[in-house]
Design a protein around this motif. Sequence first.
Motif, PDB file in Angstrom:
ATOM      1  N   UNK A  77       0.842  -1.192   0.000  1.00 20.45           N
ATOM      2  CA  UNK A  77       0.000   0.000   0.000  1.00 20.45           C
ATOM      3  C   UNK A  77       0.877   1.241   0.000  1.00 20.45           C
ATOM      4  N   UNK A  78       0.273   2.382  -0.256  1.00 24.24           N
ATOM      5  CA  UNK A  78       0.963   3.669  -0.126  1.00 24.24           C
ATOM      6  C   UNK A  78       0.194   4.500   0.893  1.00 24.24           C
ATOM      7  N   UNK A  79       0.919   5.377   1.591  1.00 23.61           N
ATOM      8  CA  UNK A  79       0.307   6.207   2.627  1.00 23.61           C
ATOM      9  C   UNK A  79       0.254   7.669   2.210  1.00 23.61           C
ATOM     10  N   UNK A 112      -9.746  14.394  -4.634  1.00 25.28           N
ATOM     11  CA  UNK A 112     -11.072  14.004  -4.139  1.00 25.28           C
ATOM     12  C   UNK A 112     -11.465  12.610  -4.643  1.00 25.28           C
ATOM     13  N   UNK A 113     -11.130  12.297  -5.891  1.00 22.58           N
ATOM     14  CA  UNK A 113     -11.437  10.961  -6.425  1.00 22.58           C
ATOM     15  C   UNK A 113     -10.595   9.897  -5.734  1.00 22.58           C
ATOM     16  N   UNK A 114      -9.341  10.224  -5.473  1.00 23.89           N
ATOM     17  CA  UNK A 114      -8.444   9.269  -4.825  1.00 23.89           C
ATOM     18  C   UNK A 114      -8.887   8.977  -3.405  1.00 23.89           C
ATOM     19  N   UNK A 115      -9.381   9.969  -2.703  1.00 26.22           N
ATOM     20  CA  UNK A 115      -9.769   9.785  -1.311  1.00 26.22           C
ATOM     21  C   UNK A 115     -10.934   8.804  -1.155  1.00 26.22           C
ATOM     22  N   UNK A 116     -11.654   8.562  -2.237  1.00 25.78           N
ATOM     23  CA  UNK A 116     -12.736   7.571  -2.183  1.00 25.78           C
ATOM     24  C   UNK A 116     -12.182   6.149  -2.115  1.00 25.78           C
ATOM     25  N   UNK A 117     -10.879   5.991  -2.417  1.00 26.06           N
ATOM     26  CA  UNK A 117     -10.258   4.667  -2.439  1.00 26.06           C
ATOM     27  C   UNK A 117      -9.455   4.358  -1.181  1.00 26.06           C
ATOM     28  N   UNK A 118      -9.102   5.397  -0.400  1.00 28.38           N
ATOM     29  CA  UNK A 118      -8.196   5.185   0.725  1.00 28.38           C
ATOM     30  C   UNK A 118      -8.937   4.676   1.953  1.00 28.38           C
ATOM     31  N   UNK A 119      -8.148   4.084   2.852  1.00 24.48           N
ATOM     32  CA  UNK A 119      -8.703   3.569   4.093  1.00 24.48           C
ATOM     33  C   UNK A 119      -8.789   4.646   5.158  1.00 24.48           C
ATOM     34  N   UNK A 126      -3.277   7.937   5.858  1.00 26.53           N
ATOM     35  CA  UNK A 126      -4.389   7.210   5.260  1.00 26.53           C
ATOM     36  C   UNK A 126      -3.833   6.289   4.177  1.00 26.53           C
ATOM     37  N   UNK A 127      -4.014   4.969   4.319  1.00 23.43           N
ATOM     38  CA  UNK A 127      -3.420   4.018   3.371  1.00 23.43           C
ATOM     39  C   UNK A 127      -4.317   3.763   2.159  1.00 23.43           C
ATOM     40  N   UNK A 128      -3.676   3.489   1.030  1.00 24.00           N
ATOM     41  CA  UNK A 128      -4.385   3.070  -0.168  1.00 24.00           C
ATOM     42  C   UNK A 128      -3.760   1.763  -0.636  1.00 24.00           C
TER      43      UNK A 128
END
Length: 217
Positions: A77-79, A112-119, A126-128
């Motif tokens: 994952x990436x943080x 904003x689109x990416x934040x819909x995928x992160x934990x 916040x990890x993705x």
Amino acid sequence: MIQSLGEAMSWFERELGWGVPPTELRHLCGRIGELYAALITNGQMATEVNQKGYDVVSGDGEKISVKTTAMMGSGGHVNFNSNTLEIVDRIIILRVNTEEMQVETLLNSTTSETMELVGPEKNGKRPLALSRLTKTPKDKANIKPIKEVEFQGYTIRELETGTIEVELNGELVSPVKPELRKLAKILNVSLLNSNGNFLNTRQLGSQLIKTIKENNK
């Protein structure tokens, strides 16, 4: 910038050849990603060392956070730093494919689109999970070819970044290396360099382009 990217990729490959694990080359891997992102967005590197929150400013003025990994497969994952995300406009996640020595785009989206995928946030991060990215094909970056040849239904291109593309009857081929090795056998091009090591995708593709051009003459 193109020259710097090529030099960084060559150094990265050299380190791998010495047996250094990709996980120990994070700084070099990150630099490759930043250069690549600046190139595909017609932008420039952040003006300050360790610029807070972002790494590249695109030609359109977007502040871009670039994450680069050399992990193959869908693990890891990436943080993201929750405290600096508000000043970032776009997020680009790249992978240096150590099998073919090519840079792959896993994600190129607005923040904003990416934040819909992160934990959920944990300790300010916040990890993705990469597994959410590697299964989805991404749009190919608009990078110009600098060399192109055709041979028996194949089209081989070398892009500005050094990446090798192969088409067969108009369809992009992936992975590239097996097809290049088939063509090398037909054209009697060695798969080994002067040190007896196998050529990577970039080297073999470049050699095949050179050979086909010479044969056409």
